[in-house]
Design an enzyme around this catalytic site. Structure first.
Site, short mmCIF file in Angstrom:
data_model
loop_
_atom_site.label_atom_id
_atom_site.label_comp_id
_atom_site.label_asym_id
_atom_site.label_seq_id
_atom_site.Cartn_x
_atom_site.Cartn_y
_atom_site.Cartn_z
N LYS A 57 90.26 -1.62 -33.78
CA LYS A 57 90.34 -0.21 -34.16
C LYS A 57 91.71 0.08 -34.78
O LYS A 57 91.83 0.75 -35.80
CB LYS A 57 90.10 0.70 -32.94
CG LYS A 57 88.65 0.74 -32.53
CD LYS A 57 88.42 1.40 -31.18
CE LYS A 57 86.94 1.30 -30.80
NZ LYS A 57 86.61 1.78 -29.47
N GLN A 83 89.32 4.34 -24.33
CA GLN A 83 88.40 3.20 -24.38
C GLN A 83 87.64 3.06 -23.07
O GLN A 83 88.24 3.01 -21.99
CB GLN A 83 89.21 1.91 -24.69
CG GLN A 83 88.36 0.67 -24.82
CD GLN A 83 87.40 0.72 -26.02
OE1 GLN A 83 87.78 1.12 -27.12
NE2 GLN A 83 86.16 0.35 -25.80
N ASP A 95 85.14 10.30 -30.38
CA ASP A 95 83.96 9.57 -29.89
C ASP A 95 82.73 10.47 -29.85
O ASP A 95 81.61 9.99 -29.69
CB ASP A 95 84.23 9.04 -28.47
CG ASP A 95 84.50 7.55 -28.47
OD1 ASP A 95 84.11 6.88 -29.44
OD2 ASP A 95 85.08 7.06 -27.49
#
Ligand code: NAD
Length: 281
Positions: free
Chosen positions: A52, A96, A119
């Site tokens: 990422k 995460q 997200d």
């Protein structure tokens, strides 16, 4: 049969995003910033976060990774999120997953400012998506959606079957297909006759986590098949779709690897840029 090349589509999307970042820098004299919080030392999470960060840098975003040990207190993480919420240089925040057991996932998700929730997991974004309003959309289903639309721009009236009903994949995927006027069936582990449901579909999106669940005789000719699954097996990484069988019937199919996976990270970058743009209005 046409192979839907996610690697190529992701590279094209990244190139577009890079151009967009250049234009945003010229217009606003700053660039979107993505901050990722990584807790613990799970190898897959470390690899995801490294990828990422690399992709974010590649398109010119400001990117930062904040690392905590497995034993970090929940309060420390929540306080850091609150600090990032009020930091103007941070456009997107991603924590995460999975998290260590002593940290409440829902609390973490709900602490992230919905306008920085890249997200798309915050209940506000989930609600906005299902109401058809502008929102951050979870990266994997967004990637699937972009691949489907690239291949078939008009989805009006198509029959879509989504296999799996997770908050991460199946449910947001259903909302995106509904928005495109598909007739959507969402199936799951208690669905009575999955094969019969799939045989009705013009579009199948499989997000289950069972290697090669969707077989060749489950798919009608001319179906578009999107395989979200990433399953480690003795013969390597395979999807939730039996590629060799299904590719003989389907009109188009995504491979695993090289299909949905590469689009997921590109969509995270897109979400970060979109959060930045909304914050500048
Ligand atoms: P999950 O475990 O949260 O959900 C799986 C879903 O499948 C559940 O809704 C369950 O009801 C359904 N299911 C289970 N058995 C079934 C059966 N026999 N028939 C029909 N439905 C059944 O999984 P998830 O997080 O949505 O992930 C699904 C897959 O996608 C996994 O292989 C995961 O590794 C992969 N994944 C890929 C990406 C990517 O970037 N490509 C991202 C996230 C997840």
């Amino acid at each position: 049969m046409i192979l839907i090349d996610g690697k190529k589509a992701a590279a094209e999307l990244r190139a577009e995003l890079k151009q967009e970042v250049t234009e945003l820098r010229e217009k606003h004299n700053k660039v979107p910033g993505l901050t990722v919080i990584l807790i613990g030392d799970l190898t897959p999470s470390q690899i995801y976060v490294r990828n990422k960060e690399k992709s974010a840098n590649e398109v010119g975003l400001k990117s930062e990774v904040i690392k905590y040990p497995e034993s970090v207190e929940e309060k420390t993480v929540l306080d850091k999120i609150k600090e990032l919420n009020s930091d103007e240089t941070v456009s997107g925040i991603l924590v995460q997953l999975p998290l260590p057991k002593h940290i409440n996932k829902q609390k973490v998700i709900e602490t992230i400012d919905p306008s920085k929730d890249v997200d798309g997991f915050h209940p506000m974004n989930v609600g906005n998506l299902s109401s058809g309003y502008e929102s951050s959309v979870p990266c994997t289903p967004l990637g699937c959606y972009l691949l489907i639309k690239k291949f078939e721009p008009n989805l009006n009236g198509k029959k879509a079957v989504v296999v799996g009903r997770s908050n991460l994949n199946g449910k947001p995927m259903t909302q995106l297909l509904l928005k495109e006027n598909c007739t959507v069936t969402i199936t799951h582990s208690k669905t009575k006759d999955l094969k019969a449901e799939c045989l009705e579909a013009d579009i199948i999106v499989a997000a289950v986590g069972i290697p090669e669940l969707v077989r060749g005789d489950w798919v009608k000719k001319d179906a578009i098949v999107i395989d979200v699954g990433i399953n480690k097996t003795d013969k390597g990484i395979v999807g939730d779709v039996h590629f060799d069988e299904v590719s003989k019937n389907a009109k188009a199919i995504t491979p695993v690897p090289g299909g949905v996976g590469p689009m997921t990270i590109a969509c995270l970058l897109k979400n970060t840029i979109d959060c930045f743009k909304r914050s500048q209005i």
